[in-house]
Design a protein around this motif. Structure first.
Motif, PDB file in Angstrom:
ATOM      1  N   LEU A  36      36.192   0.138   1.205  1.00 55.13           N
ATOM      2  CA  LEU A  36      36.581  -0.257  -0.144  1.00 55.13           C
ATOM      3  C   LEU A  36      38.098  -0.417  -0.149  1.00 55.13           C
ATOM      4  O   LEU A  36      38.808   0.351   0.517  1.00 55.13           O
ATOM      5  CB  LEU A  36      36.198   0.834  -1.157  1.00 55.13           C
ATOM      6  N   VAL A  37      38.587  -1.384  -0.901  1.00 50.52           N
ATOM      7  CA  VAL A  37      40.046  -1.580  -0.953  1.00 50.52           C
ATOM      8  C   VAL A  37      40.667  -0.540  -1.878  1.00 50.52           C
ATOM      9  O   VAL A  37      40.254  -0.394  -3.033  1.00 50.52           O
ATOM     10  CB  VAL A  37      40.401  -2.995  -1.457  1.00 50.52           C
ATOM     11  N   ASN A  38      41.663   0.169  -1.360  1.00 59.54           N
ATOM     12  CA  ASN A  38      42.404   1.152  -2.159  1.00 59.54           C
ATOM     13  C   ASN A  38      43.639   0.499  -2.789  1.00 59.54           C
ATOM     14  O   ASN A  38      43.687   0.301  -3.989  1.00 59.54           O
ATOM     15  CB  ASN A  38      42.761   2.352  -1.280  1.00 59.54           C
ATOM     16  N   GLU A  39      44.602   0.102  -1.951  1.00 59.17           N
ATOM     17  CA  GLU A  39      45.848  -0.467  -2.471  1.00 59.17           C
ATOM     18  C   GLU A  39      46.250  -1.666  -1.630  1.00 59.17           C
ATOM     19  O   GLU A  39      45.834  -1.796  -0.471  1.00 59.17           O
ATOM     20  CB  GLU A  39      47.000   0.560  -2.367  1.00 59.17           C
ATOM     21  N   LEU A  40      47.127  -2.502  -2.187  1.00 59.81           N
ATOM     22  CA  LEU A  40      47.752  -3.604  -1.450  1.00 59.81           C
ATOM     23  C   LEU A  40      49.269  -3.396  -1.447  1.00 59.81           C
ATOM     24  O   LEU A  40      49.844  -2.989  -2.453  1.00 59.81           O
ATOM     25  CB  LEU A  40      47.474  -4.955  -2.124  1.00 59.81           C
ATOM     26  N   ALA A  41      49.908  -3.729  -0.308  1.00 57.76           N
ATOM     27  CA  ALA A  41      51.374  -3.774  -0.266  1.00 57.76           C
ATOM     28  C   ALA A  41      51.771  -5.081   0.413  1.00 57.76           C
ATOM     29  O   ALA A  41      51.245  -5.416   1.477  1.00 57.76           O
ATOM     30  CB  ALA A  41      51.939  -2.582   0.502  1.00 57.76           C
ATOM     31  N   MET A  42      52.684  -5.812  -0.222  1.00 62.62           N
ATOM     32  CA  MET A  42      53.084  -7.136   0.305  1.00 62.62           C
ATOM     33  C   MET A  42      54.508  -7.074   0.820  1.00 62.62           C
ATOM     34  O   MET A  42      55.449  -7.596   0.210  1.00 62.62           O
ATOM     35  CB  MET A  42      52.933  -8.186  -0.787  1.00 62.62           C
ATOM     36  N   ARG A  43      54.647  -6.399   1.937  1.00 60.40           N
ATOM     37  CA  ARG A  43      55.926  -6.161   2.609  1.00 60.40           C
ATOM     38  C   ARG A  43      55.571  -5.386   3.865  1.00 60.40           C
ATOM     39  O   ARG A  43      54.429  -4.922   4.000  1.00 60.40           O
ATOM     40  CB  ARG A  43      56.848  -5.344   1.706  1.00 60.40           C
ATOM     41  N   PRO A  44      56.524  -5.175   4.787  1.00 60.48           N
ATOM     42  CA  PRO A  44      56.233  -4.248   5.879  1.00 60.48           C
ATOM     43  C   PRO A  44      55.826  -2.905   5.294  1.00 60.48           C
ATOM     44  O   PRO A  44      56.290  -2.522   4.211  1.00 60.48           O
ATOM     45  CB  PRO A  44      57.567  -4.166   6.632  1.00 60.48           C
ATOM     46  N   HIS A  45      54.959  -2.192   5.994  1.00 61.33           N
ATOM     47  CA  HIS A  45      54.335  -1.008   5.396  1.00 61.33           C
ATOM     48  C   HIS A  45      54.280   0.126   6.401  1.00 61.33           C
ATOM     49  O   HIS A  45      54.150  -0.093   7.597  1.00 61.33           O
ATOM     50  CB  HIS A  45      52.916  -1.398   4.943  1.00 61.33           C
ATOM     51  N   ASN A  46      54.327   1.329   5.868  1.00 59.61           N
ATOM     52  CA  ASN A  46      54.300   2.537   6.703  1.00 59.61           C
ATOM     53  C   ASN A  46      53.139   2.526   7.700  1.00 59.61           C
ATOM     54  O   ASN A  46      53.288   2.985   8.834  1.00 59.61           O
ATOM     55  CB  ASN A  46      54.200   3.749   5.761  1.00 59.61           C
ATOM     56  N   SER A  47      52.013   1.965   7.311  1.00 60.01           N
ATOM     57  CA  SER A  47      50.859   1.939   8.225  1.00 60.01           C
ATOM     58  C   SER A  47      51.059   0.952   9.380  1.00 60.01           C
ATOM     59  O   SER A  47      50.254   0.912  10.304  1.00 60.01           O
ATOM     60  CB  SER A  47      49.577   1.585   7.461  1.00 60.01           C
ATOM     61  N   GLY A  48      52.166   0.197   9.339  1.00 61.36           N
ATOM     62  CA  GLY A  48      52.464  -0.744  10.430  1.00 61.36           C
ATOM     63  C   GLY A  48      53.658  -0.353  11.279  1.00 61.36           C
ATOM     64  O   GLY A  48      54.050  -1.108  12.168  1.00 61.36           O
ATOM     65  N   HIS A  49      54.233   0.814  11.031  1.00 63.41           N
ATOM     66  CA  HIS A  49      55.411   1.210  11.819  1.00 63.41           C
ATOM     67  C   HIS A  49      55.098   1.374  13.307  1.00 63.41           C
ATOM     68  O   HIS A  49      55.966   1.216  14.160  1.00 63.41           O
ATOM     69  CB  HIS A  49      56.010   2.513  11.280  1.00 63.41           C
ATOM     70  N   TRP A  50      53.864   1.712  13.615  1.00 64.50           N
ATOM     71  CA  TRP A  50      53.457   1.861  15.020  1.00 64.50           C
ATOM     72  C   TRP A  50      53.703   0.580  15.821  1.00 64.50           C
ATOM     73  O   TRP A  50      53.894   0.644  17.039  1.00 64.50           O
ATOM     74  CB  TRP A  50      51.970   2.254  15.095  1.00 64.50           C
ATOM     75  N   THR A  51      53.685  -0.574  15.134  1.00 66.43           N
ATOM     76  CA  THR A  51      53.824  -1.850  15.850  1.00 66.43           C
ATOM     77  C   THR A  51      55.190  -2.006  16.512  1.00 66.43           C
ATOM     78  O   THR A  51      55.339  -2.800  17.427  1.00 66.43           O
ATOM     79  CB  THR A  51      53.608  -3.043  14.897  1.00 66.43           C
ATOM     80  N   GLN A  52      56.201  -1.260  16.040  1.00 66.08           N
ATOM     81  CA  GLN A  52      57.532  -1.372  16.654  1.00 66.08           C
ATOM     82  C   GLN A  52      57.495  -1.057  18.140  1.00 66.08           C
ATOM     83  O   GLN A  52      58.222  -1.659  18.928  1.00 66.08           O
ATOM     84  CB  GLN A  52      58.502  -0.401  15.976  1.00 66.08           C
ATOM     85  N   ASP A  53      56.670  -0.077  18.505  1.00 68.32           N
ATOM     86  CA  ASP A  53      56.610   0.335  19.906  1.00 68.32           C
ATOM     87  C   ASP A  53      55.250   0.090  20.536  1.00 68.32           C
ATOM     88  O   ASP A  53      55.126   0.171  21.754  1.00 68.32           O
ATOM     89  CB  ASP A  53      56.980   1.823  20.018  1.00 68.32           C
ATOM     90  N   GLY A  54      54.245  -0.205  19.698  1.00 71.33           N
ATOM     91  CA  GLY A  54      52.892  -0.297  20.225  1.00 71.33           C
ATOM     92  C   GLY A  54      52.295  -1.686  20.254  1.00 71.33           C
ATOM     93  O   GLY A  54      51.246  -1.887  20.859  1.00 71.33           O
ATOM     94  N   ALA A  55      52.937  -2.664  19.596  1.00 71.34           N
ATOM     95  CA  ALA A  55      52.361  -4.012  19.555  1.00 71.34           C
ATOM     96  C   ALA A  55      53.311  -5.003  20.231  1.00 71.34           C
ATOM     97  O   ALA A  55      54.513  -4.737  20.356  1.00 71.34           O
ATOM     98  CB  ALA A  55      52.103  -4.442  18.110  1.00 71.34           C
ATOM     99  N   ILE A  56      52.777  -6.126  20.631  1.00 74.20           N
ATOM    100  CA  ILE A  56      53.616  -7.150  21.263  1.00 74.20           C
ATOM    101  C   ILE A  56      54.672  -7.626  20.275  1.00 74.20           C
ATOM    102  O   ILE A  56      55.837  -7.789  20.632  1.00 74.20           O
ATOM    103  CB  ILE A  56      52.736  -8.303  21.792  1.00 74.20           C
TER     104      ILE A  56
END
Lengths: 386, 386
Positions: B268-288
């Protein structure tokens, strides 16, 4: 918070990328730049515009800095001694940095500590160059002014005494070196902290075109593991003996030993650089800790980060300016062609032959990784158009 | 060179890390910050200090920017319409961003496009909350002011009508939602460009403590591959239907279906954020390609970067302020303990409970990767002392 302030002298791309690496570390970054439009000055907040050759400017800049470090080796050695006398930590310090500023001092010291070097000596005039040639294998001979050269500038390959007039014009002492018939060029990069902690990056192959670094392959393909370890140990020894703090690049010639029929290779030291270096740009995307982050950590005497590669192969290719001034369309094309391409632009105006950026690629298949890097660099330069 | 200028509104850590990601891309970064000491203002060169709630300030800031984007969702929607009317590209645009600004608008639109949501409706007073409870499973009920809340602020869990007085005091419309008995929280993050190109990051697990994100695990361990794909498709559909440009975080509840005995889960959808988001900080070191780099690429309508992970597991742990104001000694200790730890500090003064940084760790062994991240975050906060 008592997060410290790093003062970096020089506004080039190395300072730009050091600032970038310092942002996540939470340290404060202060820049002394020649012009407000310089590569690093465009992206940093705390910028002093001034002339690093002026001691008063350096002294004012150093106020409020916890440590001074460098984008280039051009700050006069005596100014660095003056800053140290003022109580400002200078890293690397002038007693180390002089070996990257003066090729004569560097060769003398490396010889003293037993680091393998090409045959060399200071020469006084063209006739002396002829004597130097006759002492060894003859011409050609490499002549270098002991101070002021980089990227092929201040370096001449001469084929006769008559050819050797130009290098003496500047009135700077001239170093003669045998022209080494190298198999390839390597670089052994290490980082050392005031504590004496040191880390060694994998030895890389560096491919030069017209005296300028074109491509770096990490690690150097097919390098004998024993020679690789030897080169890392050599770089660590140089860092320790010369008391280098921060990143040290040891540029090496790999040369065949014996009769050249394949019975082995050895390394000779070509140049030293005591700052982040072009041969270490691959670490931004290919190593656990980049050379820039480790340089910051070292000059602040923080524990160093893991230097190991994250991936089997990383290739760096420099982007040189080409004939057309606007690279943006080509940049867009390269991003569309290769979503895994890592582009690093320096914010510089394009001039033919000027380094304006680099690209990194990585993966398991070296041929593919090389092709991606060289295609992107060529496309951005304009030498590849499809 | 015609490398463009991004104007970012808001000087928090998301702007700080967006600037960091923009440096290698060679784009120019201009910041509108509340104060010169704000997280991003410390590290960026081109900073305007001013109030984003003032339209004249926004208009002056927008001059010379090729696009305006955001560190937060607080800019009044009508100001964004005014900027658009002035001819300034605003990304995400106000018609998209309103769904991240107003939870009532968001729920209505998500329902319209068939995105699964918790049971919800706008409620008028405490008695209406009791009616909402009676329409479903009863109390507890979650009440949210439709605007102004984040990180647990503007959200109440009420157990009776008498409990439901506070949310109505502000005079802002109140949204009631069923309290979802979720198995865990997930986030499906995507990035979309004006061209309509879109990329989806792996779905992550987000672990909240006291309403604040504590740990993110990428990818979400044990997630049914079909549900993972469904969640990515759902996020891509929301991005397209709402015409989101840039990074979109879709925070999700994973809930058991049927009788709860293990016959499956849904989201179920809880919230939307339209900007970089805390749940994406891992991508700095973990994603291409990091979420920050892809947000920059998207708002400039550049081709997007590869969103795939570089490593099997990446864990992000937020660093919250603890009881002692100087984190530097703890920071040094963490670096010494774990040379592979990736620390991201925001340059903020430490206040208890305030997010002042995060750490990323990565590797093949999830238990080890989690322990390293949580140890470092706890040590920096001061809750772990050995």
């Amino acid at each position: 918070m008592t997060f410290p302030v790093i003062g970096m002298v020089g506004g080039g791309q190395l300072a730009r990328m050091t600032h970038e690496a310092g942002i996540p570390l939470g340290v404060k970054f202060k820049l002394l730049s020649d012009a407000p439009t310089d590569s690093a000055a465009q992206v940093a907040g705390d910028v002093v515009v001034g002339d690093y050759r002026d001691l008063d400017t350096l002294r004012r800049f150093a106020q409020g800095c916890d440590v001074i470090t460098f984008d280039h080796e051009h700050v006069p050695t005596e100014h660095l001694h003056a800053l140290e006398a003022d109580g400002i930590p200078v890293r690397p310090g002038p007693r180390a940095l002089v070996h990257a500023q003066d090729k004569g001092v560097m060769r003398a010291r490396l010889t003293e500590i037993g680091a393998p070097c090409p045959r060399h000596r200071i020469v006084s005039d063209p006739a002396d160059v002829a004597r130097f040639a006759a002492e060894g294998e003859g011409f050609p001979v490499v002549l270098k002014t002991v101070r002021g050269g980089y990227d092929g500038k201040g370096v001449w390959i001469v084929r006769s005494a008559a050819d050797a007039v130009e290098p003496f014009r500047a009135g700077v002492p001239v170093l003669a070196e045998e022209k080494v018939a190298f198999a390839r060029e390597l670089a052994a990069n290490v980082v050392r902290s005031p504590h004496g902690q040191a880390v060694a990056y994998p030895v890389v192959e560096s491919i030069q075109v017209d005296g300028v670094c074109d491509t770096v392959i990490a690690p150097a393909p097919g390098l004998d593991p024993k020679l690789s370890t030897h080169a890392q140990q050599l770089a660590l020894k140089i860092a320790e003996e010369l008391d280098v703090i921060g990143h040290l690049a040891v540029e090496l010639f790999e040369v065949r030993t014996g009769d050249g029929s394949g019975d082995g290779t050895k390394v000779l030291v070509n140049e030293l650089a005591m700052r982040p270096h072009n041969s270490g740009h691959w670490t931004q995307d290919g190593a656990i800790t980049s050379q820039f982050a480790n340089h910051v950590r070292a000059v602040l005497d923080l524990p160093l980060g893991d230097p190991r590669p994250r991936v089997r192969w990383t290739v760096m290719a420099n982007v040189l300016g080409g004939d057309y001034p606007d690279m943006y369309a080509a940049y867009l094309h390269c991003m569309a062609r290769d979503p895994g391409l890592k582009i690093h632009m320096y914010g510089k105006d394009v001039k033919p032959g000027r380094k304006v950026g680099h690209v990194n690629t990585y993966g398991d298949d070296l041929a593919d990784v090389r092709e991606r890097a060289s295609h992107a660099a060529g496309y951005l330069r304009g030498t590849i158009t499809e």
